[in-house]
Design an enzyme around this catalytic site. Structure first.
Site, PDB file in Angstrom:
ATOM      1  N   CYS A 104       0.819  -1.212   0.000  1.00 26.86           N
ATOM      2  CA  CYS A 104       0.000   0.000   0.000  1.00 26.86           C
ATOM      3  C   CYS A 104       0.847   1.253   0.000  1.00 26.86           C
ATOM      4  O   CYS A 104       0.680   2.132  -0.842  1.00 26.86           O
ATOM      5  CB  CYS A 104      -0.915  -0.016   1.233  1.00 26.86           C
ATOM      6  SG  CYS A 104      -1.843   1.491   1.499  1.00 26.86           S
ATOM      7  N   CYS A 144      -1.741   1.702  -3.009  1.00 29.89           N
ATOM      8  CA  CYS A 144      -2.694   2.785  -2.750  1.00 29.89           C
ATOM      9  C   CYS A 144      -2.120   4.198  -2.748  1.00 29.89           C
ATOM     10  O   CYS A 144      -2.656   5.094  -3.399  1.00 29.89           O
ATOM     11  CB  CYS A 144      -3.358   2.594  -1.384  1.00 29.89           C
ATOM     12  SG  CYS A 144      -3.561   0.913  -0.851  1.00 29.89           S
ATOM     13  N   LYS A 165      -0.457   5.399  -6.032  1.00 31.44           N
ATOM     14  CA  LYS A 165      -1.523   5.351  -7.033  1.00 31.44           C
ATOM     15  C   LYS A 165      -2.445   6.545  -6.902  1.00 31.44           C
ATOM     16  O   LYS A 165      -2.809   7.214  -7.874  1.00 31.44           O
ATOM     17  CB  LYS A 165      -2.289   4.031  -6.848  1.00 31.44           C
ATOM     18  CG  LYS A 165      -3.514   3.842  -7.696  1.00 31.44           C
ATOM     19  CD  LYS A 165      -4.811   4.276  -7.049  1.00 31.44           C
ATOM     20  CE  LYS A 165      -5.243   3.595  -5.799  1.00 31.44           C
ATOM     21  NZ  LYS A 165      -5.827   2.262  -6.003  1.00 31.44           N
ATOM     22  N   GLY A 199      11.780 -13.952   6.602  1.00 33.56           N
ATOM     23  CA  GLY A 199      11.385 -14.898   7.631  1.00 33.56           C
ATOM     24  C   GLY A 199      10.941 -16.231   7.048  1.00 33.56           C
ATOM     25  O   GLY A 199      10.477 -16.310   5.911  1.00 33.56           O
ATOM     26  N   ALA A 226      -6.785  -6.626 -17.149  1.00 34.19           N
ATOM     27  CA  ALA A 226      -8.110  -6.013 -17.113  1.00 34.19           C
ATOM     28  C   ALA A 226      -8.560  -5.742 -15.690  1.00 34.19           C
ATOM     29  O   ALA A 226      -9.716  -5.440 -15.440  1.00 34.19           O
ATOM     30  CB  ALA A 226      -9.112  -6.933 -17.796  1.00 34.19           C
ATOM     31  N   TYR A 255      -8.379  -3.877 -11.767  1.00 36.25           N
ATOM     32  CA  TYR A 255      -8.431  -2.471 -11.383  1.00 36.25           C
ATOM     33  C   TYR A 255      -7.043  -1.855 -11.450  1.00 36.25           C
ATOM     34  O   TYR A 255      -6.898  -0.666 -11.703  1.00 36.25           O
ATOM     35  CB  TYR A 255      -9.054  -2.288  -9.990  1.00 36.25           C
ATOM     36  CG  TYR A 255      -8.228  -2.826  -8.857  1.00 36.25           C
ATOM     37  CD1 TYR A 255      -8.433  -4.117  -8.361  1.00 36.25           C
ATOM     38  CD2 TYR A 255      -7.228  -2.047  -8.268  1.00 36.25           C
ATOM     39  CE1 TYR A 255      -7.663  -4.603  -7.342  1.00 36.25           C
ATOM     40  CE2 TYR A 255      -6.462  -2.533  -7.242  1.00 36.25           C
ATOM     41  CZ  TYR A 255      -6.667  -3.815  -6.776  1.00 36.25           C
ATOM     42  OH  TYR A 255      -5.908  -4.313  -5.757  1.00 36.25           O
ATOM     43  N   LEU A 301      -6.490  -0.736 -15.028  1.00 32.13           N
ATOM     44  CA  LEU A 301      -7.340   0.404 -15.373  1.00 32.13           C
ATOM     45  C   LEU A 301      -6.946   1.670 -14.621  1.00 32.13           C
ATOM     46  O   LEU A 301      -6.911   2.764 -15.183  1.00 32.13           O
ATOM     47  CB  LEU A 301      -8.813   0.058 -15.124  1.00 32.13           C
ATOM     48  CG  LEU A 301      -9.580  -0.475 -16.336  1.00 32.13           C
ATOM     49  CD1 LEU A 301      -8.928  -1.727 -16.899  1.00 32.13           C
ATOM     50  CD2 LEU A 301     -11.032  -0.745 -15.997  1.00 32.13           C
ATOM     51  N   GLU A 302      -6.620   1.530 -13.345  1.00 33.79           N
ATOM     52  CA  GLU A 302      -6.227   2.724 -12.581  1.00 33.79           C
ATOM     53  C   GLU A 302      -4.932   3.305 -13.125  1.00 33.79           C
ATOM     54  O   GLU A 302      -4.813   4.518 -13.343  1.00 33.79           O
ATOM     55  CB  GLU A 302      -6.075   2.372 -11.101  1.00 33.79           C
ATOM     56  CG  GLU A 302      -7.399   2.190 -10.386  1.00 33.79           C
ATOM     57  CD  GLU A 302      -7.212   1.763  -8.923  1.00 33.79           C
ATOM     58  OE1 GLU A 302      -8.216   1.799  -8.182  1.00 33.79           O
ATOM     59  OE2 GLU A 302      -6.091   1.410  -8.523  1.00 33.79           O
ATOM     60  N   ASP A 354      -3.548  -9.617   2.285  1.00 31.25           N
ATOM     61  CA  ASP A 354      -3.684 -10.173   0.936  1.00 31.25           C
ATOM     62  C   ASP A 354      -3.345 -11.658   0.877  1.00 31.25           C
ATOM     63  O   ASP A 354      -3.795 -12.358  -0.036  1.00 31.25           O
ATOM     64  CB  ASP A 354      -2.770  -9.418  -0.045  1.00 31.25           C
ATOM     65  CG  ASP A 354      -3.289  -8.024  -0.362  1.00 31.25           C
ATOM     66  OD1 ASP A 354      -2.660  -7.335  -1.190  1.00 31.25           O
ATOM     67  OD2 ASP A 354      -4.320  -7.615   0.220  1.00 31.25           O
ATOM     68  N   HIS A 391     -27.455  19.697  -1.042  1.00 32.40           N
ATOM     69  CA  HIS A 391     -27.509  20.238  -2.391  1.00 32.40           C
ATOM     70  C   HIS A 391     -26.573  21.416  -2.539  1.00 32.40           C
ATOM     71  O   HIS A 391     -26.515  22.246  -1.649  1.00 32.40           O
ATOM     72  CB  HIS A 391     -28.967  20.648  -2.682  1.00 32.40           C
ATOM     73  CG  HIS A 391     -29.193  21.138  -4.077  1.00 32.40           C
ATOM     74  ND1 HIS A 391     -29.181  20.299  -5.163  1.00 32.40           N
ATOM     75  CD2 HIS A 391     -29.409  22.384  -4.558  1.00 32.40           C
ATOM     76  CE1 HIS A 391     -29.391  21.023  -6.258  1.00 32.40           C
ATOM     77  NE2 HIS A 391     -29.540  22.277  -5.921  1.00 32.40           N
ATOM     78  N   GLU A 446     -26.008  13.478  -3.200  1.00 34.64           N
ATOM     79  CA  GLU A 446     -27.453  13.549  -2.970  1.00 34.64           C
ATOM     80  C   GLU A 446     -28.222  12.728  -3.992  1.00 34.64           C
ATOM     81  O   GLU A 446     -29.359  12.312  -3.741  1.00 34.64           O
ATOM     82  CB  GLU A 446     -27.957  14.995  -3.008  1.00 34.64           C
ATOM     83  CG  GLU A 446     -27.821  15.654  -4.363  1.00 34.64           C
ATOM     84  CD  GLU A 446     -28.493  17.020  -4.443  1.00 34.64           C
ATOM     85  OE1 GLU A 446     -29.624  17.160  -3.941  1.00 34.64           O
ATOM     86  OE2 GLU A 446     -27.862  17.950  -5.009  1.00 34.64           O
TER      87      GLU A 446
END
Lengths: 513, 151
Positions: free
Chosen positions: A77, A82, A85, A150, A217, A219, A222-223, A353, A488, A493
């Site tokens: 990450c 993350c 990215k 380890g 294909a 994420y 694509l990201e 993971d 709003h 919303e």
């Protein structure tokens, strides 16, 4: 007496107190917990256990990527996931913002370029500051950190091989496997391992990526393809079947279309055949179009594989201990003795993971790690709840989701029992620069008054879905959601304003206020 | 009332003085310009720490007080503080030395002295930690810090 300070290595034996431990290669100290893997899950678990006054060590080691990239403490990450990215995703969105700003009256040049070196240096500096932050945190929380690989000698002994070659044996009451996963590059494709980069390398690339091909294909494909395109690079994504196969397919298609409309080229139903380097150092990719069996060739500067992430557990010695792993993915099975994270060996657990069949997400690993520490040392019985976990795909137009897909809902409950409320909406900010909003879409999948899934494509989808995910976890119903008053003007919303069903066949496009 | 430009040490200012005699041209008087003069002669000891042994010999066992600048390549404010420290210490005529510790290369030393945020600057005298400050500081603050260490 001779003055001995911590920097000197000489001892006068006869002056030592009887129980003084000599400096040898094996430590006889007992740990309460040894965590293998210093990523999101591992660090969270180690720190939580240490807070409960336990003796904890965390081992972290990064085996260099196929292209030789390596990084510091913090796991996927922080270093190659993350964090970099999201920063690059934001960098590419800023490009859009600059272009939009003209319509809003800002005096900006017609063409703006991004500088990869400035961006990647800034991102890497931030990542390094996080590596440092984690080191400091471990020290503050009294967790011993060992930079080494380890493996298990037996269920209560972890062998750690440090980068300088020294080996230590750590005797421990409990162990947690939190080694995560690494990108898989199909070695049967000639040139793939030699020339193909992965997400492990992209964020640390010294030279600019240039014309890039992403194979995959998921994420990740694509990201990364999304922000590279947004930063101005000629970007192509080679997809064997469909994009985002693990997600709701209608939403996946809309996401891919939104990327295509921004100039990302999708090579659908294509597979790579070989990669070679030409005389100028560029990469020649031969690929096959599965629809007509034609082989095509194209030159790229960078080829990145995003063809899955696999567990690297062969060095852990799990087989010798009888820790069961899934044969295809090599991920560790949890769920023994009614504990989601317990492996087939009673005192060894797996989180993050590496744990089989659980979402590969940082917050999931963190929470599972914290709850595990509470169960091991804090007398808690609380198990990790893996249901209704929200996530977001950070493509240029983000896709946020909590709950199940429409396909899953239909297969579980039958189409006639599912009601899907949906809407195509236009974020107010898009109106002035006349941005394409045709992919901004929301749907709520309901089973009676229960909301099974909420899906949203739009700017800041990640921020929007977080609150709704909490609501769903607290039992928000469809009537509760649609009875809520919106804020709003926002895009959020539009979720509470949903009222047109798919079943009605009516046009779901939101009009005026 | 705003501080006059003359009192603000960080501002380069150039005043033109009127010629005080017809034979002498108007003189440029420079106030408050930070001098970064590279000279061949070493005015003060400034060095990068290589490892724990290096730290022991050149900081702990140093006969003169040592200012230790804990920094990192990824730290923006550190890059601004470095030159300021060098400039100020260079004016102390060797009464104090400057040691630079890259925390990524010398993690153990940084951990031992409880360095958290960067930059962290610690003053050492006779092998002991005397004072410290954290973060980028103005020249006056740095100067008084250095003076406190020397005296």
């Amino acid at each position: 007496t001779m003055f001995v300070n911590k920097h000197s290595r000489t001892f006068i034996f006869k002056r030592l107190p009887r129980n003084y431990r000599q400096f040898t290669s094996s430590s006889t100290e007992d740990y309460d917990l040894v965590v293998i893997g210093g990523g999101s899950g591992g660090l969270a678990c180690a720190k939580a256990a240490s807070q409960l006054q336990k003796k904890v060590a965390v081992l972290d080691f990064v085996t260099p990527s196929t292209q030789g990239t390596t990084w510091g403490l913090g796991g996927t990450c922080v270093n190659v996931g993350c964090i970099p990215k999201k920063l690059m995703h934001h960098a590419s969105l800023l490009g859009d913002a600059i272009r939009d700003s003209k319509a809003y009256g800002w005096n900006v040049p017609d063409e703006v370029q991004s500088d990869w070196t400035t961006l990647s240096t800034a991102v890497q500096n931030h990542v390094k500051s996080l590596n440092w932050g984690h080191r400091v945190q471990l020290r503050d929380k009294n967790v011993e950190y060992i930079n080494g690989l380890g493996s298990f000698k037996d269920p209560h002994t972890v062998r750690v091989k440090e980068s300088n070659g020294t080996e230590r044996l750590l005797k421990t009451r409990n162990a947690v496997i939190a080694v995560g996963v690494r990108p898989y590059v199909p070695s049967q494709i000639p040139g793939a391992v030699e020339y193909g980069a992965t997400s492990d390398d992209l964020f640390w690339l010294k030279k600019t990526p240039g014309k890039t091909l992403l194979i995959g294909a998921s994420y990740i494909a694509l990201e990364c393809g999304g922000f590279l395109n947004g930063l101005g690079f000629d970007t192509s994504i080679m997809v064997r079947s469909r994009p985002l196969k693990q997600f709701d397919q209608q939403m996946a298609e809309l996401v891919a279309e939104s990327m295509e409309s921004k100039g990302t080229r999708f090579l659908r139903k294509c597979v790579p055949v070989s990669i070679e380097k030409d005389s100028r150092g560029r990469l020649v990719v031969k690929y096959e179009d599965l629809t007509n069996r034609q082989t095509k060739e194209e030159v790229f500067d960078t080829v990145m594989f995003a063809t899955g992430r696999h567990a690297v557990t062969n060095n852990l010695n799990l087989e010798a201990l009888g820790i069961e792993v899934d044969q295809t993915t090599q991920k560790v099975f949890g769920g023994h003795s009614d504990d989601h994270e317990r492996t087939s060996v009673a005192n060894i657990y797996a989180i993050g993971d590496i744990l089989h069949n659980r979402p590969e997400l940082t917050p999931v690993a963190i929470k599972a790690g914290q709850l595990l520490a509470d169960r091991l040392f804090g007398g808690s019985q609380v198990q990790m709840d893996y249901n209704m976990i929200p996530t977001t795909v950070f493509t240029p137009l983000e896709y946020g989701v909590v709950g199940i897909s429409e396909e899953k809902a239909v297969s579980c409950h039958g189409e006639e029992n599912i009601e899907v409320y949906h809407a195509f909406y236009t974020p107010l900010e898009f109106a002035v620069p006349r941005r394409d909003a045709s992919h901004c879409y929301i749907k709520a999948i309901c089973f009676g008054d229960r909301i099974l899934g909420l899906h949203l494509i739009g700017p800041n989808a990640g921020e929007v879905i977080q609150g709704f995910a909490v609501a769903l976890r607290c039992g928000a119903t469809w009537s509760g959601l649609s009875g809520s008053v919106g804020i709003h003007p926002t895009t959020a919303e539009e979720v509470v304003k949903l009222h047109i069903t798919k079943r009605s066949g009516a046009d779901p496009t939101v009009t005026g206020c | 009332m705003t501080t006059s430009r003359r009192e603000n040490k960080n501002v380069k200012s150039i005043y033109f003085a009127k010629a005080h005699h017809p034979h002498y041209p108007a003189v440029n008087i420079n106030y408050n310009i930070q001098r970064h003069v590279a000279t061949a002669e070493k005015k003060f000891e400034c060095f990068n720490i290589q490892d724990a042994k290096d730290f022991q010999t050149r900081v702990i066992e140093s006969p003169v007080p040592v200012i230790v600048d804990f920094h990192a390549t990824w730290c923006g404010p550190c890059k601004l503080l470095g030159p300021r420290l060098e400039a100020i210490i260079s004016n102390k005529e060797g009464q104090v030395s400057l040691a630079k510790v890259d925390v990524d290369e010398n993690v153990e030393i940084a951990m031992e002295y409880l360095v958290e945020s960067l930059p962290t600057v610690i003053g050492f005298k006779n092998g002991r930690k005397i004072n410290k400050f954290i973060g980028l500081q103005e020249d006056d603050a740095i100067d008084s810090f250095v003076e406190k260490l020397i005296h």
